[in-house]
Design an enzyme around this catalytic site. Structure first.
Site, PDB file in Angstrom:
ATOM      1  N   LYS A 231       0.847  -1.197   0.000  1.00  0.00           N
ATOM      2  CA  LYS A 231       0.000   0.000   0.000  1.00  0.00           C
ATOM      3  C   LYS A 231       0.875   1.237   0.000  1.00  0.00           C
ATOM      4  O   LYS A 231       2.022   1.205   0.474  1.00  0.00           O
ATOM      5  CB  LYS A 231      -0.954   0.016   1.189  1.00  0.00           C
ATOM      6  CG  LYS A 231      -0.291   0.072   2.551  1.00  0.00           C
ATOM      7  CD  LYS A 231      -1.315   0.115   3.654  1.00  0.00           C
ATOM      8  CE  LYS A 231      -0.659   0.206   5.022  1.00  0.00           C
ATOM      9  NZ  LYS A 231       0.124   1.439   5.227  1.00  0.00           N
TER      10      LYS A 231
ATOM     11  N   LYS B  52       0.917  -0.493   9.768  1.00  0.00           N
ATOM     12  CA  LYS B  52       2.060   0.125   9.085  1.00  0.00           C
ATOM     13  C   LYS B  52       1.822   1.625   8.854  1.00  0.00           C
ATOM     14  O   LYS B  52       0.693   2.102   8.860  1.00  0.00           O
ATOM     15  CB  LYS B  52       2.295  -0.565   7.736  1.00  0.00           C
ATOM     16  CG  LYS B  52       2.663  -2.031   7.873  1.00  0.00           C
ATOM     17  CD  LYS B  52       4.055  -2.191   8.478  1.00  0.00           C
ATOM     18  CE  LYS B  52       4.377  -3.640   8.765  1.00  0.00           C
ATOM     19  NZ  LYS B  52       3.739  -4.134   9.994  1.00  0.00           N
ATOM     20  N   ASP B  53       2.945   2.327   8.592  1.00  0.00           N
ATOM     21  CA  ASP B  53       2.897   3.767   8.364  1.00  0.00           C
ATOM     22  C   ASP B  53       1.941   4.136   7.229  1.00  0.00           C
ATOM     23  O   ASP B  53       1.756   3.362   6.285  1.00  0.00           O
ATOM     24  CB  ASP B  53       4.293   4.292   7.989  1.00  0.00           C
ATOM     25  CG  ASP B  53       5.303   4.082   9.085  1.00  0.00           C
ATOM     26  OD1 ASP B  53       5.703   5.067   9.706  1.00  0.00           O
ATOM     27  OD2 ASP B  53       5.694   2.916   9.311  1.00  0.00           O
ATOM     28  N   LYS B  54       1.404   5.347   7.308  1.00  0.00           N
ATOM     29  CA  LYS B  54       0.590   5.852   6.208  1.00  0.00           C
ATOM     30  C   LYS B  54       1.476   6.480   5.133  1.00  0.00           C
ATOM     31  O   LYS B  54       1.398   6.112   3.960  1.00  0.00           O
ATOM     32  CB  LYS B  54      -0.420   6.889   6.709  1.00  0.00           C
ATOM     33  CG  LYS B  54      -1.224   7.517   5.562  1.00  0.00           C
ATOM     34  CD  LYS B  54      -2.233   8.539   6.047  1.00  0.00           C
ATOM     35  CE  LYS B  54      -3.004   9.122   4.850  1.00  0.00           C
ATOM     36  NZ  LYS B  54      -4.019  10.105   5.267  1.00  0.00           N
TER      37      LYS B  54
ATOM     38  N   GLN C  44       2.438   6.991  14.313  1.00  0.00           N
ATOM     39  CA  GLN C  44       1.336   6.218  13.729  1.00  0.00           C
ATOM     40  C   GLN C  44       0.551   5.437  14.784  1.00  0.00           C
ATOM     41  O   GLN C  44      -0.557   4.988  14.527  1.00  0.00           O
ATOM     42  CB  GLN C  44       1.839   5.263  12.637  1.00  0.00           C
ATOM     43  CG  GLN C  44       2.882   4.269  13.064  1.00  0.00           C
ATOM     44  CD  GLN C  44       4.293   4.775  12.837  1.00  0.00           C
ATOM     45  OE1 GLN C  44       4.631   5.883  13.201  1.00  0.00           O
ATOM     46  NE2 GLN C  44       5.125   3.942  12.235  1.00  0.00           N
TER      47      GLN C  44
END
Length: 643
Positions: A254, A283-285, A378
């Site tokens: 993503k 997970k990080d954006k 996050q």
């Protein structure tokens, strides 16, 4: 609430300025699975040389067995399965039992082998322990496995020899079709009757016994019962085939999306609930991330059919395959990071010519000394107006209406989802807000549907939260507890210094080999540093742990312990049980190491020239253990507060 002021550093190097996450391509995160493999690799059997494998001694089996799994499942080497430290404890435990076995009226002594989230791994542990020590009984409580002396073994060993009892219990555990076990000849009919009765009472559904005469000596045989047609319908093969049809595993790539946002969108496209997706970690954006996922009730073919729709939202799926079960949160070894830091500049008096030396010193310091193990941004959500920890605090106070208002607080953006949030807060009309909310915002839509049906009062808001998956509800509580942990870490270092002191908590020596196998440990495995231990410098700072608030944790017995009490009281939680009964949420708490270290770290400095100036960027690759944050590690390297 105090936020972006995490300024405690461990090393004293100068550091440097730079920018991160200029684009998602500058911040790539790849999960490392429990076999030490990157989840985006293809058929890679070679383990990465990551020191984090020391944390995963008890989580080596993935959800779908492959050739590597078979090797472990067919192995009875407890040194491999449990790890050397736990195996030594087990041998010591069994030696004590042999010297002084438990009688029926004594309290049963047990040994905790550890926590095993994966059911296949639990089966391996049960089988290997009983094969090596047939006189032990293995017990499972949720994911924990304990062992104690097996009273059935002691009873049979009293009727036959100890060697026969061991071989018989191995025969029972093996369950080899068509196999037969024969006891030694026995001329006493009364004694044979006792053996028949024991086997029938304890294992009658599995085996049948008969006496026969061989060379004028009478023996007892035990034979596995044949399964009828009804039993044949429920073989393990059929069971696995059924589960394969229910679960599909895949790797999700993503870009610029939160994990929960990506799940909500995929759920909307596939027509399933967000709770049908399971994952090992969030997970990080603002990054390109690769992570393992499992979806329930969707076949691999159906998932692949929707690939083009996912790609329109910045998602790609790969490594699609049948799976046996859902993926458990935390079931990963760690994460691999490939980062680029751009626009490098020096701090203070140093010139650009000194950058290579400054970078080398910074990287080596953090490689050797580590960094403060803060939770990264996050953990608290991507919102800047209202963050997840504030929602969690409202939930812990069971103020459902306030928590829903915080949940729907819009950002400054004027996109459709923020328009829908503003409309709800201004009008209270859940139906109209639902019509405005984008289809992929599954969390918000689930909440609005419940509010439309049940109203916006305390009961309706409770129903709204219950409409969300458990993992989403508990995320907000964990976010609040993580915020408190971050502040506790800062207070600990600023007020008690950089050495363990009396009252600090450390891992107990008796479970040193287990300390990193799971983030959660119970209080009996925690040791409180004494005055003499402080004086003699028995422990180092990287052994210190801090509790995340909860109802089952032990707090430090020094100034930090009092700080926790005052901090929770400041938020009105002095009597908090860390249970939100209306929402079926319970926060037992856990322990987190104060320091963390990057593993397998490499770097390179690059310079590009233009007519006017030179620009420098740094490429950094490293691994972090699960629940550690790259932005926090970078903050220590650069001496910049990035959290």
């Amino acid at each position: 609430m105090e936020r972006n002021t995490l300024s405690c550093f461990i090393s004293n190097h100068v550091g440097f300025h730079g920018t991160i996450k200029n684009s998602p391509q500058d911040f790539v995160v790849i999960e490392i699975d429990t076999n030490g493999q990157l989840v985006n690799s293809v058929n890679t059997k070679e383990e990465r040389p990551c020191q984090a494998t020391k944390r995963i001694d008890m989580k080596l089996i993935p959800s779908k067995p492959d050739d590597t799994d078979s090797l472990i499942q067919d192995c009875f080497d407890l040194n491999l399965i449990l790890g050397p430290s736990v195996n030594r404890e087990l041998e010591h435990f069994t030696n004590k039992l042999k010297v002084k076995p438990c009688s029926d009226d004594q309290e049963k002594v047990e040994l905790l082998l550890g926590t095993f989230p994966d059911k296949h791994m639990r089966a391996v542990v049960h089988r290997a322990v009983r094969f090596n020590f047939p006189f032990l009984q293995t017990l499972t409580n949720q994911s924990e496995i304990r062992v104690r002396e097996d009273p059935d073994f002691q009873e049979l060993a009293g009727l036959a020899s100890e060697g026969e009892a061991e071989d018989f219990f191995r025969f029972i555990d093996a369950k080899t079709p068509g196999s037969v076990f024969t006891f030694l000849p026995d001329d006493s009919k009364e004694h044979r009757t006792s053996v028949h009765h024991f086997v029938s009472r304890r294992f009658g559904k599995l085996v049948e016994t008969k006496s026969f005469v061989d060379q004028q000596k009478t023996c007892i045989t035990a034979r596995l019962r044949e399964r009828g047609k009804q039993a044949k319908k429920r073989t393990m093969t059929d069971f696995h085939m059924q589960e394969e049809s229910l679960y599909t595993a895949f790797t999700l790539r993503k870009e610029n999306l939160e994990t929960l946002e990506a799940i909500s969108y995929m759920a909307a496209v596939l027509g399933v609930l967000p709770s049908d997706f399971t994952y090992a970690g969030i997970k990080d954006k603002r990054a390109i991330t690769y992570q393992a996922m499992v979806v329930k009730k969707i076949s691999p073919e159906r998932l692949l059919e929707k690939g083009s729709e996912f790609e329109r939202r910045g998602m790609q799926i790969s490594h699609v395959r049948p799976a046996f079960e859902a993926l458990k949160l935390g079931r990963l070894q760690g994460n691999h990071f490939e980062l680029v830091i751009r626009d490098l500049k020096h701090h203070g008096k140093h010139g650009l010519a000194e950058l290579p030396q400054l970078i080398e010193e910074a990287v080596e310091n953090v490689k050797n000394k580590g960094f403060v193990n803060y939770y990264g941004p996050q953990r608290f959500g991507s919102g800047s107006c209202v963050q997840a920890d504030q929602v969690g605090l409202a939930l812990l106070k069971e103020n459902m209406e306030a928590s829903v208002k915080l949940f729907f607080t819009p950002e400054d953006d004027d996109d459709l989802q923020n328009k829908a949030k503003r409309h709800f807060l201004h009008t209270g009309n859940a139906k109209e807000s639902l019509a405005l909310m984008p289809a992929y915002k599954a969390r918000e839509r689930l909440m609005l549907r419940a509010l439309h049906r049940y109203g916006s009062g305390q009961e309706g808001c409770t129903r709204g939260w219950l409409s969300l998956p458990h993992s989403m509800r508990v995320f907000y509580l964990h976010s609040y507890c993580s915020r408190v942990w971050n502040q506790a870490a800062k207070y600990r270092l600023q007020n008690l210094g950089f050495k363990p002191v009396q009252g600090d908590l450390v891992w107990a020596e008796s479970v040193k080999g287990l300390k990193d196998a799971t983030e959660e440990l119970s209080a009996p495995q925690i040791h409180v540093v004494t005055s003499d231990e402080e004086k003699n410098e028995v422990f180092s700072l990287d052994q210190v742990i801090l509790p995340m608030p909860g109802n089952s944790v032990k707090y430090p017995e020094n100034l930090l312990g009092q700080w926790y009490q005052d901090r929770l009281a400041q938020d009105g939680l002095e009597c908090c049980r860390f249970r939100v009964t209306p929402l079926k949420l319970n926060v037992p708490g856990c322990y987190r190491p104060l320091l963390a270290k990057p593993l397998n770290i490499t770097y390179s400095l690059q310079t590009s020239s233009s007519d006017e100036s030179n620009t420098h960027c740094l490429s950094l690759n490293f691994d972090l253990e699960a629940s550690c944050y790259a932005t926090v590690c970078l903050g220590e390297i650069m001496k910049t507060n990035l959290s």
